[in-house]
Structure formats: C-alpha cells, structure tokens
Design a protein around this motif. Structure first.
Motif, PDB file in Angstrom:
ATOM      1  N   UNK A  24     -31.512  42.973  -2.489  1.00 40.49           N
ATOM      2  CA  UNK A  24     -32.505  41.910  -2.664  1.00 40.49           C
ATOM      3  C   UNK A  24     -33.904  42.504  -2.582  1.00 40.49           C
ATOM      4  N   UNK A  25     -34.818  41.906  -3.339  1.00 42.70           N
ATOM      5  CA  UNK A  25     -36.210  42.352  -3.315  1.00 42.70           C
ATOM      6  C   UNK A  25     -37.131  41.249  -3.761  1.00 42.70           C
ATOM      7  N   UNK A  26     -38.412  41.550  -3.803  1.00 44.50           N
ATOM      8  CA  UNK A  26     -39.432  40.555  -4.136  1.00 44.50           C
ATOM      9  C   UNK A  26     -39.641  40.460  -5.646  1.00 44.50           C
ATOM     10  N   UNK A  27     -40.092  39.290  -6.070  1.00 46.22           N
ATOM     11  CA  UNK A  27     -40.545  39.043  -7.437  1.00 46.22           C
ATOM     12  C   UNK A  27     -41.872  38.315  -7.365  1.00 46.22           C
ATOM     13  N   UNK A  28     -42.831  38.759  -8.159  1.00 47.90           N
ATOM     14  CA  UNK A  28     -44.126  38.094  -8.257  1.00 47.90           C
ATOM     15  C   UNK A  28     -44.372  37.732  -9.715  1.00 47.90           C
ATOM     16  N   UNK A  29     -44.703  36.477  -9.971  1.00 44.41           N
ATOM     17  CA  UNK A  29     -44.914  36.039 -11.353  1.00 44.41           C
ATOM     18  C   UNK A  29     -45.788  34.794 -11.371  1.00 44.41           C
ATOM     19  N   UNK A  30     -46.174  34.392 -12.560  1.00 45.17           N
ATOM     20  CA  UNK A  30     -46.908  33.148 -12.768  1.00 45.17           C
ATOM     21  C   UNK A  30     -46.022  32.230 -13.603  1.00 45.17           C
ATOM     22  N   UNK A  31     -45.722  31.056 -13.073  1.00 42.85           N
ATOM     23  CA  UNK A  31     -44.918  30.064 -13.771  1.00 42.85           C
ATOM     24  C   UNK A  31     -45.635  28.724 -13.701  1.00 42.85           C
ATOM     25  N   UNK A  32     -45.733  28.058 -14.833  1.00 49.43           N
ATOM     26  CA  UNK A  32     -46.337  26.737 -14.886  1.00 49.43           C
ATOM     27  C   UNK A  32     -47.727  26.732 -14.257  1.00 49.43           C
ATOM     28  N   UNK A  33     -48.473  27.841 -14.486  1.00 46.84           N
ATOM     29  CA  UNK A  33     -49.834  27.951 -13.990  1.00 46.84           C
ATOM     30  C   UNK A  33     -49.970  28.224 -12.512  1.00 46.84           C
ATOM     31  N   UNK A  34     -48.861  28.554 -11.833  1.00 51.98           N
ATOM     32  CA  UNK A  34     -48.878  28.791 -10.395  1.00 51.98           C
ATOM     33  C   UNK A  34     -48.408  30.211 -10.089  1.00 51.98           C
ATOM     34  N   UNK A  35     -48.962  30.808  -9.031  1.00 44.83           N
ATOM     35  CA  UNK A  35     -48.508  32.113  -8.558  1.00 44.83           C
ATOM     36  C   UNK A  35     -47.263  31.925  -7.690  1.00 44.83           C
ATOM     37  N   UNK A  36     -46.218  32.668  -8.011  1.00 42.75           N
ATOM     38  CA  UNK A  36     -44.969  32.570  -7.270  1.00 42.75           C
ATOM     39  C   UNK A  36     -44.621  33.934  -6.683  1.00 42.75           C
ATOM     40  N   UNK A  37     -44.068  33.932  -5.483  1.00 44.25           N
ATOM     41  CA  UNK A  37     -43.462  35.122  -4.898  1.00 44.25           C
ATOM     42  C   UNK A  37     -42.201  34.694  -4.173  1.00 44.25           C
ATOM     43  N   UNK A  38     -41.068  35.243  -4.604  1.00 42.38           N
ATOM     44  CA  UNK A  38     -39.770  34.841  -4.070  1.00 42.38           C
ATOM     45  C   UNK A  38     -38.824  36.027  -4.173  1.00 42.38           C
ATOM     46  N   UNK A  39     -37.586  35.842  -3.783  1.00 40.99           N
ATOM     47  CA  UNK A  39     -36.627  36.942  -3.805  1.00 40.99           C
ATOM     48  C   UNK A  39     -35.748  36.888  -5.052  1.00 40.99           C
ATOM     49  N   UNK A  40     -35.214  38.022  -5.391  1.00 40.53           N
ATOM     50  CA  UNK A  40     -34.272  38.168  -6.506  1.00 40.53           C
ATOM     51  C   UNK A  40     -33.309  39.285  -6.152  1.00 40.53           C
ATOM     52  N   UNK A  41     -32.217  39.358  -6.873  1.00 43.02           N
ATOM     53  CA  UNK A  41     -31.160  40.314  -6.542  1.00 43.02           C
ATOM     54  C   UNK A  41     -30.776  41.163  -7.741  1.00 43.02           C
ATOM     55  N   UNK A  42     -30.420  42.408  -7.447  1.00 44.21           N
ATOM     56  CA  UNK A  42     -29.834  43.304  -8.445  1.00 44.21           C
ATOM     57  C   UNK A  42     -28.409  43.625  -8.020  1.00 44.21           C
TER      58      UNK A  42
END
Length: 238
Positions: A24-42
């Motif tokens: 598991x690790x972090x993801x940073x992105x912009x969705x629907x005009x908002x800054x998001x930071x959450x987890x994701x898995x490989x």
C-alpha cells in the motif's frame, strides 16, 4: 523516455499468498476540482522467475531493491482506466511489456504493447480475465487459479474498512461522507464514472473465488465471494 512522477510514501511488500505480494502507498491527484490524497495498492504476482506488476505503485530505492530480490519484472498490467500513474516508470526501468484493455491508452503516450482480452493469452499462466462489459469506462478483474481463487481488482471492487496513514485530513473527511469506508464495496467514484448494470455483477458472482486484492483497501481473505455477493445483491438486486 517519459518523465515519471516521483515515488510517494508507501509500505513494504508483503507476501499475502504464495508468490503473490501486496503493498500500500499514497496517491495524490486532482478530481472534480479538489485535491485528493488517499491510499492505493499494488499487487505483484510471481510466475516462475517472472514478476507481473498490477495496479502499479512506484517504490522508493529500498522498495525496488526488495522487489528485485523477488524476481525479474517482465510485465505491467493496467486493469482500470482510472489508474496508471506509475506504469511508465516500471515499463521503462525494466523494459516490460505493457498490458491494457482496448480503449485504454496511457496519458503520457506510453505505448501499450499487449491488449488485455478474454480470449488471448495473459502474462500470468494461471490467470483468467473478467471484463466489465456494461461499464462506460474500461475496467477488468484478474482471477488467479490458486489458493481457491484470488481476484485482483482495480477500482470496481474495494475493501476500505477505515482511512489509513496515507490519507490527508480533507480527503479522509470527504471520503467518509461519500461512503468509501465500507468493506467489500464497489468504488463510489468508479460507479459514478462507469455506470455499470447488474448484468456484470451477475457474471462476476458466478466465478469461484475466496479472496480479493483490490486497488484500494485491505486484502479480503477467505470470505470475498460471500461478502461481495452480498454487496452485489444490495446494490443491484442480483
């Protein structure tokens, strides 16, 4: 060479089933005009001496050293239209084949060298492919014929019980409101973008599996078929 985003914070590779590794690790992105930071898995599957990366998460130098001790990366698999940030890094570092569904091309221009289809060979010898046929964006699930059936999913199937250390405060609060933290869930953003019908989940329910490793959330061991079937019934009446 493609300019690759840097590694973000992540944990260690863990062997969750024989020759199946999870991180598991972090993801940073912009969705629907908002800054998001959450987890994701490989997920990394070892097939002989080969390593197949699914739902890529770029590892730091220590993580890459751990990965290289497991085998040789030969293939990178993109199961969903909404993932792919770190695919170019692994394809370029290892000269790997790049697999994606028809209709999915990497935003950077990275060439897809092999298309994922249900009737063509896959990079894992004991894998089969389930494709969501009614979804408005491409999405698939891999099923491994081992440990009584393991599903490897991207965004469609999720298993977040609670926010973890990779969430920002704002994303934690917003995603709580949106219903992300529900075990054996269907991804809320994916559902909105994909608009699938119950037909897909009737087909998925017919597969034999006990476990699920999703692009988001914790590994779901032993009860995956029962738990996800209850979700399909609740959300689609199937």
């Amino acid at each position: 060479m493609h300019q690759c985003p840097p590694a973000l914070s992540h944990g260690s590779l863990v062997e969750v089933f024989p020759d199946v590794f999870f991180v598991s690790g972090a993801m940073e992105t912009v969705l629907q005009g908002l800054d998001w930071q959450f987890s994701r898995n490989m997920t990394v599957v070892r097939d002989g001496e080969r390593l197949i990366i699914i739902n890529s998460v770029r590892l730091d130098e220590q993580g890459l050293a751990e990965l290289d001790q497991l085998g040789r990366v030969t293939d990178v698999v993109r199961l969903g239209a909404l993932h792919g940030r770190d695919d170019p890094f692994y394809v370029q570092r290892y000269g790997a084949e790049y697999w994606a569904l028809p209709g999915v091309d990497h935003e950077s221009g990275l060439a897809v060298t092999r298309r994922l289809t249900s009737d063509e060979p896959l990079p894992i010898s004991d894998a089969s492919l389930f494709v969501f046929s009614t979804a408005q964006i491409p999405e698939a699930v891999l099923r491994l014929e081992r440990s009584d059936g393991i599903l490897i999913a991207c965004d469609a199937l999720q298993n977040w019980h609670a926010p973890d250390a990779y969430f920002s405060d704002d994303s934690r609060a917003l995603m709580q409101q949106m219903g992300f933290f529900t075990p054996a869930n269907l991804g809320p953003v994916w559902l909105q973008a994909a608009s699938p019908s119950g037909e897909d989940f009737t087909r998925l329910k017919s597969l034999s599996f006990r476990h699920a490793l999703c692009g988001h959330g914790e590994p779901l061991r032993h009860s995956a078929h029962t738990d996800f079937s209850a979700t399909f019934s609740r959300m689609f009446g199937v």
